[in-house]
Design a protein around this motif. Structure first.
Motif, PDB file in Angstrom:
ATOM      1  N   UNK A  41       0.733  -1.273   0.072  1.00  0.00           N
ATOM      2  CA  UNK A  41       0.089  -0.187  -0.058  1.00  0.00           C
ATOM      3  C   UNK A  41       0.767   1.214  -0.023  1.00  0.00           C
ATOM      4  N   UNK A  42       2.034   1.221   0.799  1.00  0.00           N
ATOM      5  CA  UNK A  42       2.754   2.353   1.125  1.00  0.00           C
ATOM      6  C   UNK A  42       3.458   2.746  -0.195  1.00  0.00           C
ATOM      7  N   UNK A  43       4.078   1.619  -0.929  1.00  0.00           N
ATOM      8  CA  UNK A  43       4.994   1.962  -1.881  1.00  0.00           C
ATOM      9  C   UNK A  43       4.212   2.152  -3.226  1.00  0.00           C
ATOM     10  N   UNK A  44       3.432   0.991  -3.398  1.00  0.00           N
ATOM     11  CA  UNK A  44       2.965   0.994  -4.728  1.00  0.00           C
ATOM     12  C   UNK A  44       1.543   1.848  -5.101  1.00  0.00           C
ATOM     13  N   UNK A  45       1.138   1.920  -3.753  1.00  0.00           N
ATOM     14  CA  UNK A  45      -0.307   2.569  -3.504  1.00  0.00           C
ATOM     15  C   UNK A  45      -0.026   4.099  -3.564  1.00  0.00           C
ATOM     16  N   UNK A  46       0.561   4.395  -2.258  1.00  0.00           N
ATOM     17  CA  UNK A  46       0.651   5.836  -1.742  1.00  0.00           C
ATOM     18  C   UNK A  46       1.911   6.769  -2.746  1.00  0.00           C
ATOM     19  N   UNK A  47       3.021   5.819  -2.562  1.00  0.00           N
ATOM     20  CA  UNK A  47       4.152   6.657  -3.027  1.00  0.00           C
ATOM     21  C   UNK A  47       4.290   6.811  -4.615  1.00  0.00           C
ATOM     22  N   UNK A  48       3.818   5.546  -5.317  1.00  0.00           N
ATOM     23  CA  UNK A  48       3.844   5.534  -6.848  1.00  0.00           C
ATOM     24  C   UNK A  48       2.571   5.915  -7.358  1.00  0.00           C
ATOM     25  N   UNK A  49       1.726   5.587  -6.448  1.00  0.00           N
ATOM     26  CA  UNK A  49       0.058   5.989  -7.068  1.00  0.00           C
ATOM     27  C   UNK A  49      -0.137   5.155  -8.028  1.00  0.00           C
ATOM     28  N   UNK A  50       0.306   3.850  -8.215  1.00  0.00           N
ATOM     29  CA  UNK A  50      -0.006   2.867  -9.355  1.00  0.00           C
ATOM     30  C   UNK A  50      -1.389   2.202  -9.079  1.00  0.00           C
ATOM     31  N   UNK A  51      -1.640   1.999  -7.740  1.00  0.00           N
ATOM     32  CA  UNK A  51      -2.853   1.464  -7.552  1.00  0.00           C
ATOM     33  C   UNK A  51      -3.605   2.190  -6.370  1.00  0.00           C
ATOM     34  N   UNK A  52      -5.154   1.909  -6.264  1.00  0.00           N
ATOM     35  CA  UNK A  52      -5.782   2.540  -5.308  1.00  0.00           C
ATOM     36  C   UNK A  52      -5.489   1.919  -3.830  1.00  0.00           C
ATOM     37  N   UNK A  53      -5.801   2.751  -2.727  1.00  0.00           N
ATOM     38  CA  UNK A  53      -5.013   2.265  -1.631  1.00  0.00           C
ATOM     39  C   UNK A  53      -6.192   1.270  -0.820  1.00  0.00           C
ATOM     40  N   UNK A  54      -7.413   1.640  -1.174  1.00  0.00           N
ATOM     41  CA  UNK A  54      -8.477   0.854  -0.524  1.00  0.00           C
ATOM     42  C   UNK A  54      -9.706   0.772  -1.101  1.00  0.00           C
TER      43      UNK A  54
END
Lengths: 341, 329
Positions: free
Chosen positions: B156-169
């Motif tokens: 969540x932190x890297x792929x979701x929050x940092x890179x914004x590739x995927x939604x967080x939740x």
């Protein structure tokens, strides 16, 4: 003109790489088996007889390897074949019956599937119908009711399983069948009937057998010649008929003969061979049997005896050829006969 | 045939036992759901209203045995009770909404993990000592050694929050409504990737290493050596002689894993606020939503039993020794 042997071992050595160093399980073995004959290969546990059987089939696994020598089956060097050639060569020309009757069959396939699999692996163009017909025929040959074609291995007795394994071994009519203690896991009555079966099939089909066993009386009865192995070496090759104590043999063979229990002679004492088999990692110089030998002479602990002719075959013992420096008083060598390797 | 009947009978008895335990357990707990409800309304409930609630939830002073039959009748007719949290929605509706999400996420991921792990297990054992065998089992074990919700948080932190590739939740985007539209399906897939990856990384190693080890043992069996000697082709040797036998323990593990598919991967669903049954169950426990907990437990228990029944029947197809009861070794 001498007949071409089915199996020809020339100075074969097999080594297991162990953490404590290389172990020579089979050392310098030369042997010939001729078409349609049964050669017994006998020796105690760990003497290298099964390793030799696997080496001939090129089934050495893991840390074992053929270190020296050549193995020819029907004049073909088994170790010169490519993996693809080996796959077809095995079973077409040589096959093997394993020691483990109980576990040599795949538990999740029927007897028929396993026989058909064997046939189809080698004869891809064979129709399923013909393969099944052959499977039925093979079961008849080993005297198993054809209803068991549809049985799974766990539904068969040990004796029946071994018969199925034998049926698979002769499915492609090989010239040589190696039998590695084929009756060890079975009780005496079943053992007898299986041996009879093997003899009948052998007489019918004419394949040669290398029969590996530790049961001296059994091999003496079945085979024409018997090779005796000790600590990885063949110490004697003798006519099966001569295997009694009235004639001189290699001291180890004599020890084995004395150890056979007899029901007919009340007064003959059974004797074990004193001492222990040698550690293959730490073989004594000279003859490996010397520490246990009643005839031991000084030369025995310094020179490795070679196989030489003696009255009833070949023996690797200084006793039979004192020309190499053996102690006086030993019988002089007999004239050379048919036992030339 | 006898084996199948035997298994079916066992299944029926087990389901009955699960249903009965599910009835007894809440009645052994101190307090009752109505008290919990009462507490929830923070004393703003008149005794009459309280009584009405009790009646509505099916609580009565009937003898236990009568309650039991009322309960059984309710189960069969689909009256599983009303959820407190989503009062007055029936618990069946709540579960029906969240179960597809869980089955979709955990189910597909588990199947993927099982198939990929098993296939690669077969391959690495066959090519034992090869580069894949030297890297993959250790790498996968390293990943699995980390707690999977922590892996999820990292994702969540890297792929979701940092890179914004995927939604967080969540299970799907705010802009779409659950429907059969392409936009919704795409959104659901995008939302599913991170939780799926979390579950996959947390379970893959087990399947891989389990299969690899079974396979290595099986490859040393006499029948495999014998089959090799008799000239069976390498591919057939690997699949029909070795893998065919080595896969049997995997089937058992798979039966257990199917149970987890329905009960959901609670922690993963919590980390990703994924609208599955795991998240629902967690909420129900926090809210003391007895009817919902009870219904969820029942669904999970029956699913696990059903999965086991299927695997038992499958096992009999795969291993002839099971069919006959394995008299001879």
């Amino acid at each position: 003109m001498e007949e071409q042997p089915v199996l020809e071992l020339d100075r074969v050595s097999v080594v297991y790489e162990s953490s404590a160093g290389p172990v020579r399980a089979v050392s310098d073995v030369s042997l010939k088996v001729y078409p349609g004959t049964i050669m017994g290969l006998i020796g105690e546990s760990g003497c290298g007889k099964s390793t030799l059987g696997n080496a001939i089939m090129r089934l050495l696994r893991g840390n074992a390897r053929l270190a020296e020598g050549t193995i020819r089956v029907m004049s073909t060097d088994v170790y010169a074949l490519s993996p693809r050639e080996l796959r077809t060569f095995r079973w077409n020309t040589m096959s093997m019956v394993f020691q483990s009757a109980m576990t040599a069959l795949n538990p999740v396939m029927t007897v028929e599937q396993q026989i058909v699999d064997t046939l189809k692996s080698h004869r891809p163009h064979l129709s399923t119908r013909a393969a099944r017909e052959r499977a039925r025929e093979l079961l008849h040959m080993v005297r198993i009711d054809e209803k068991h074609l549809r049985s799974y291995p766990h539904e068969l007795s040990g004796g029946m399983r071994q018969r199925v394994v034998i049926a698979i071994a002769i499915a492609l009519e090989p010239s040589l069948v190696i039998m590695d203690e084929p009756t060890t896991a079975l009780d005496v009555v079943v053992q007898r009937s299986i041996l009879q079966q093997i003899q009948e099939l052998q007489a019918e089909q004419g394949f040669a057998i290398l029969f590996i066993s530790h049961d001296f009386s059994l091999v003496a009865e079945l085979a024409r010649q018997v090779a005796v192995m000790y600590a990885g070496r063949i110490v004697e090759v003798a006519d099966a008929k001569s295997l009694h104590l009235d004639v001189a043999h290699h001291p180890y063979t004599e020890g084995l003969l004395r150890a056979i229990p007899r029901l007919t002679h009340e007064d003959v004492e059974i004797e074990g061979i004193p001492g222990q088999p040698p550690d293959l990692l730490d073989l004594p110089n000279g003859c490996a049997y010397a520490p246990r030998c009643p005839y031991v002479a000084p030369i025995c602990s310094s020179h490795q005896p070679e196989l030489h002719p003696h009255p009833n075959g070949l023996a690797a013992c200084h006793r039979f050829h004192p020309t190499e420096g053996g102690a006086p008083g030993w019988p002089s060598p007999a004239p050379l006969s048919k036992w030339t390797t | 045939m006898k084996y199948v009947l035997n298994r079916l009978l066992f299944f029926i008895i087990s389901v009955w036992a699960a249903v009965t335990i599910n009835f007894i357990l809440p009645r052994m707990m101190p307090g009752d759901p109505a008290d919990a409800m009462f507490a929830k309304f923070q004393n703003n409930l008149t005794p009459q209203a309280m009584q009405a609630l009790k009646l509505q939830f099916g609580f009565s002073n009937q003898p236990l045995i009568e309650q039991y039959f009322t309960y059984l009748k309710g189960l069969v007719t689909g009256h599983w009770g009303l959820s407190f949290t989503y009062y007055p929605t029936p618990t069946t509706t709540v579960i029906a909404q969240s179960l597809p999400w869980t089955i979709g996420l955990v189910g597909i991921t588990t199947l993927l993990s099982v198939f990929l792990g098993t296939a690669l297990g077969i391959y690495t054992a066959w090519r034992r000592g090869g580069w894949l065998d030297n890297t993959l089992p250790i790498a996968s074990l390293f990943v699995q050694a980390a707690p999977y919700m922590w892996t999820g948080l990292l994702l969540v932190y890297f792929l979701g929050f940092k890179l914004n590739w995927f939604p967080l939740s969540h299970g799907y985007g705010d802009s779409v409504e659950p429907s059969a539209s392409a936009a919704f399906i795409l959104s659901a897939l995008r939302h599913g990737i991170l939780p799926a990856l979390t579950i996959f990384l947390g379970s893959f190693s087990g399947w891989l290493i389990g299969m690899r080890n079974n396979m290595v043992v099986t490859l040393g069996e006499d029948y495999v050596v014998f089959a090799e000697a008799k000239g069976v082709r390498p591919s057939r040797l690997m699949l029909m002689y070795a893998a065919r036998n080595a896969i049997l323990p995997q089937i058992t593990s798979f039966a257990i894993a199917i149970g987890n598919i329905v009960s959901g991967s609670i922690l993963t669903e919590v980390v990703f606020s994924y609208p599955g049954i795991g998240l629902q169950l967690q909420a129900a426990v926090l809210q003391q939503d007895y009817p919902l907990i009870q219904s969820a437990f029942l669904i999970i228990a029956v699913s696990v039993l059903l999965a086991n029944l299927i695997v038992d029947l499958l096992y009999a197809r795969l291993d002839p020794r099971v069919r006959t009861g394995g008299v001879a070794a």
